[in-house]
Design a protein around this motif. Sequence first.
Motif, short mmCIF file in Angstrom:
data_model
loop_
_atom_site.label_atom_id
_atom_site.label_comp_id
_atom_site.label_asym_id
_atom_site.label_seq_id
_atom_site.Cartn_x
_atom_site.Cartn_y
_atom_site.Cartn_z
N ALA A 63 0.76 -1.25 0.04
CA ALA A 63 -0.16 -0.18 -0.15
C ALA A 63 1.00 1.41 0.08
O ALA A 63 0.56 2.34 -0.86
N LEU A 64 1.96 1.18 0.78
CA LEU A 64 3.03 2.35 0.74
C LEU A 64 3.43 2.48 -0.77
O LEU A 64 3.64 3.89 -0.97
N TRP A 65 3.88 1.58 -1.31
CA TRP A 65 4.59 1.59 -2.65
C TRP A 65 3.36 2.18 -3.61
O TRP A 65 3.72 2.98 -4.28
N ALA A 77 0.51 7.89 5.94
CA ALA A 77 1.13 8.41 6.92
C ALA A 77 1.21 7.86 8.61
O ALA A 77 1.96 7.84 9.14
N ASN A 78 0.08 7.21 8.76
CA ASN A 78 -0.04 6.74 10.08
C ASN A 78 0.51 5.26 10.26
O ASN A 78 0.53 4.69 11.50
N GLY A 96 14.17 11.22 11.88
CA GLY A 96 13.36 12.21 12.57
C GLY A 96 11.86 12.10 12.88
O GLY A 96 11.57 10.77 13.00
N LEU A 97 11.26 13.05 13.25
CA LEU A 97 9.94 12.67 13.76
C LEU A 97 9.02 12.37 12.56
O LEU A 97 9.08 12.85 11.37
N LYS A 98 7.99 11.59 12.68
CA LYS A 98 7.09 10.93 11.70
C LYS A 98 6.68 12.18 10.60
O LYS A 98 6.86 12.18 9.55
N ASP A 99 6.20 13.19 11.22
CA ASP A 99 5.36 14.23 10.34
C ASP A 99 6.62 14.92 9.49
O ASP A 99 6.34 15.27 8.42
N LYS A 163 6.68 -3.28 17.66
CA LYS A 163 5.58 -4.32 18.36
C LYS A 163 4.17 -3.65 18.00
O LYS A 163 3.20 -4.67 18.08
N ASP A 164 4.04 -2.38 17.92
CA ASP A 164 2.85 -2.00 17.73
C ASP A 164 2.48 -1.66 16.06
O ASP A 164 1.64 -1.26 15.83
N GLY A 165 3.22 -2.56 15.34
CA GLY A 165 2.93 -2.61 13.77
C GLY A 165 3.25 -1.41 13.11
O GLY A 165 2.60 -1.40 12.05
#
Length: 184
Positions: A63-65, A77-78, A96-99, A163-165
Amino acid sequence: MQKILVAAFAVALFSCNNEEKKEGDTVAAAPATAELSSSAPYKATYSSKFEMGDIKHAETILALWKDWDNGNLTPSANVFADSIFIYTRDGSRIEGLKDSVNAGAQAYRDMFASVTSTVHAIFPIKSTDKDENWVCIWGTEVSTDKKGKTDSVVLHETWRFTKDGKVDMVLQYGRALLPRPATK
């Protein structure tokens, strides 16, 4: 004559593997885990104990690709953890941070008029001694910049899941796909 031999061989092969299964017959499954023997010439520094991982992780990467190809990274993004490390094929390290990493990735993707990916193989794996989930994907990416220049690259990416996927690390390897020389 050669075509007849090839056809006969194909028919023979098909008939050998086309036996009718009887009730109670079982098919031996491939081992669920794989580990190098102690006599292997090298010892892996990370792990050599793997089993097949969760197929949902592989679907996440697909899905990302697809979002990358479509030019919109917002739907994925999530998928990322709060902190991300990405090692790109050109040797760059992005962390860095996700955003901020997602915003940088979107800005980079926006430099292209189109991207088309072909997936050659994808498989989820789990390191049993590290208890970490990974997805390996091999593919080809053809990108066209906004000036019309097209580039092709062969990629191998390894994505690590928490671990949270959530994805927290990406290791990318690749090379330019050069045109084949003309044959005479």
